[in-house]
Enzyme design. Sequence first.
Site, PDB file in Angstrom:
ATOM      1  N   HIS A 118     103.506 101.649  57.211  1.00  0.00           N
ATOM      2  CA  HIS A 118     102.751 101.261  56.428  1.00  0.00           C
ATOM      3  C   HIS A 118     100.903 101.692  56.013  1.00  0.00           C
ATOM      4  O   HIS A 118     100.597 101.920  55.226  1.00  0.00           O
ATOM      5  CB  HIS A 118     102.882  99.877  55.439  1.00  0.00           C
ATOM      6  CG  HIS A 118     104.740 100.238  54.919  1.00  0.00           C
ATOM      7  ND1 HIS A 118     105.166  98.633  55.700  1.00  0.00           N
ATOM      8  CD2 HIS A 118     105.530 100.645  54.765  1.00  0.00           C
ATOM      9  CE1 HIS A 118     106.878  98.964  55.083  1.00  0.00           C
ATOM     10  NE2 HIS A 118     106.729 100.193  54.437  1.00  0.00           N
ATOM     11  N   LYS A 125     117.784  91.850  45.450  1.00  0.00           N
ATOM     12  CA  LYS A 125     117.526  91.693  47.185  1.00  0.00           C
ATOM     13  C   LYS A 125     116.686  90.495  47.194  1.00  0.00           C
ATOM     14  O   LYS A 125     115.385  89.840  47.039  1.00  0.00           O
ATOM     15  CB  LYS A 125     117.181  92.747  47.325  1.00  0.00           C
ATOM     16  CG  LYS A 125     118.108  94.132  47.584  1.00  0.00           C
ATOM     17  CD  LYS A 125     117.097  95.047  48.037  1.00  0.00           C
ATOM     18  CE  LYS A 125     116.397  95.388  49.253  1.00  0.00           C
ATOM     19  NZ  LYS A 125     116.680  97.074  49.857  1.00  0.00           N
ATOM     20  N   ARG A 137     109.265 109.601  57.372  1.00  0.00           N
ATOM     21  CA  ARG A 137     109.675 109.512  58.569  1.00  0.00           C
ATOM     22  C   ARG A 137     110.753 110.902  59.339  1.00  0.00           C
ATOM     23  O   ARG A 137     110.234 111.128  60.321  1.00  0.00           O
ATOM     24  CB  ARG A 137     110.294 108.676  58.871  1.00  0.00           C
ATOM     25  CG  ARG A 137     109.428 107.596  58.365  1.00  0.00           C
ATOM     26  CD  ARG A 137     109.875 105.883  58.548  1.00  0.00           C
ATOM     27  NE  ARG A 137     111.290 105.751  57.232  1.00  0.00           N
ATOM     28  CZ  ARG A 137     112.097 104.690  57.368  1.00  0.00           C
ATOM     29  NH1 ARG A 137     111.452 103.779  57.671  1.00  0.00           N
ATOM     30  NH2 ARG A 137     112.667 104.856  56.409  1.00  0.00           N
ATOM     31  N   SER A 143     111.055  97.982  58.421  1.00  0.00           N
ATOM     32  CA  SER A 143     110.679  96.694  58.047  1.00  0.00           C
ATOM     33  C   SER A 143     111.762  96.107  58.308  1.00  0.00           C
ATOM     34  O   SER A 143     112.304  94.844  58.513  1.00  0.00           O
ATOM     35  CB  SER A 143     110.344  95.930  56.442  1.00  0.00           C
ATOM     36  OG  SER A 143     108.819  96.530  56.455  1.00  0.00           O
TER      37      SER A 143
END
Length: 165
Positions: A17, A41, A90, A127
């Site tokens: 990040h 969440k 990614r 993460s």
Amino acid sequence: MRRAVCPGSFDPITNGHLDIIARASRLYDEVYVAVMINKAKKGLFEIDERIELIREVTAEYGNVRVEAFHGLLVDFCKQRDIPAIVKGLRAVSDFDYELQMAQMNNGLSGVETLFVPTNPTYSFLSSSLVKEVAAWGGDVSHLVPAAVLARLGERLRRAGSTDRD
């Protein structure tokens, strides 16, 4: 003033990040890091903790602002006159999802999305993986900033002692 936003949950912020934020900070006069609030969440870190950590680890850039947001990212952008979203990619699987989001955001508001390929060093990093590896006692010191590593260790130790009680 050229503005952009780097959105995400950042639970916790990783070196991947940070790489994207640092690169955006060289391209734009002002970069907002928008920390997504998803009430459905439960994160490892509370939103205020994430904001504090991100501010700490991005302070050296000088042109990064960190705020929470809830709702549509394009509304966040409109409220702050931000014409561009910066997203790290990614893998091809990221592109498939992010392209749909970029097209929707552009269709809703005209906000453009800039895709930045992730540094190969961080192409596997998320993460979720950091939290999982750290929870099992793995070394994530090369994956997160030192401030995050310390806080992550504290949080996992507390969670572990709660699990044993």
